[in-house]
Design a protein around this motif. Structure first.
Motif, PDB file in Angstrom:
ATOM      1  N   LEU A   5       8.372  -0.974  -6.150  1.00 33.45           N
ATOM      2  CA  LEU A   5       8.134   0.126  -5.226  1.00 33.45           C
ATOM      3  C   LEU A   5       9.455   0.575  -4.613  1.00 33.45           C
ATOM      4  CD1 LEU A   5       5.028  -1.337  -3.374  1.00 33.45           C
ATOM      5  CD2 LEU A   5       5.069   0.220  -5.321  1.00 33.45           C
ATOM      6  N   ASP A   9       7.585   5.184  -2.054  1.00 35.65           N
ATOM      7  CA  ASP A   9       6.283   4.534  -2.243  1.00 35.65           C
ATOM      8  C   ASP A   9       5.876   3.791  -0.967  1.00 35.65           C
ATOM      9  OD1 ASP A   9       5.923   5.326  -4.936  1.00 35.65           O
ATOM     10  OD2 ASP A   9       7.116   3.626  -5.642  1.00 35.65           O
ATOM     11  N   LEU A  13       2.682   4.292   1.468  1.00 37.82           N
ATOM     12  CA  LEU A  13       1.787   3.188   1.822  1.00 37.82           C
ATOM     13  C   LEU A  13       1.664   3.028   3.336  1.00 37.82           C
ATOM     14  CD1 LEU A  13       2.806   0.560  -0.877  1.00 37.82           C
ATOM     15  CD2 LEU A  13       0.672   1.867  -0.767  1.00 37.82           C
ATOM     16  N   LEU A  45      -0.110   4.686  -7.501  1.00 37.57           N
ATOM     17  CA  LEU A  45      -0.310   3.480  -6.693  1.00 37.57           C
ATOM     18  C   LEU A  45      -1.743   2.960  -6.824  1.00 37.57           C
ATOM     19  CD1 LEU A  45       1.669   4.635  -3.525  1.00 37.57           C
ATOM     20  CD2 LEU A  45       2.305   2.719  -5.030  1.00 37.57           C
TER      21      LEU A  45
END
Length: 154
Positions: A5, A9, A13, A45
């Motif tokens: 990641l 990313d 998240l 994801l």
């Protein structure tokens, strides 16, 4: 993708863990990407199994669960299926972790009364020795993971 990641990313998240219902356009604005690039990253994801779902956060007390407890269970048996079956049936058991050490399992249990908690603990005691701790307050509410920070070595 697992384990690979990047900071974008992780930013996605973080935002999704704060608000799983955020619109992709707003999410894109917060992470400085286009809406289409953000949508693609979220789908990636999800496909990689990193984002496993979206759920509502419920205030236990307002929902009628006035007691929250942590129950540790020493399970002497080697057949765990009967316990797993019971865990699937008792929705008051919010989380169960299989651990190392003296206790085999650590469970988070919500109950509507002390009598209700006693009933659940008695049912768990059929599987082994239990130790129960009541939760006074949540000093740190559940949070999901964030981008790991390397700590300087001394």
């Amino acid at each position: 993708m697992t384990g690979n990641l990047d900071s974008t990313d992780w930013a996605i998240l973080d935002e999704l863990q704060r608000d799983g219902r955020i619109a992709f356009t707003e999410l894109a604005r917060r992470v400085n990407l286009s809406a289409s690039a953000t949508t693609e990253r979220v789908r990636r994801l999800e496909a990689a199994g990193i984002v496993t779902g979206y759920r509502a956060e419920v205030d236990l007390e307002r929902a009628g669960y006035v007691a929250l407890a942590v129950v540790r269970l020493k399970y002497p048996g080697s057949r765990h299926e009967p316990l797993r079956r019971m865990l699937g049936e008792r929705t008051e058991i919010l989380e169960c972790l299989r651990t190392t050490g003296d206790d085999c399992y650590v469970l988070k249990v919500a109950a509507t009364s002390m009598a209700h908690l006693e009933e659940i603990v008695d049912e768990l005691a059929e599987f082994g020795s239990t130790t129960t701790n009541l939760v006074f307050s949540r000093t740190l509410p559940f949070r999901g993971p964030s981008e790991p920070r390397e700590r300087p070595r001394p």
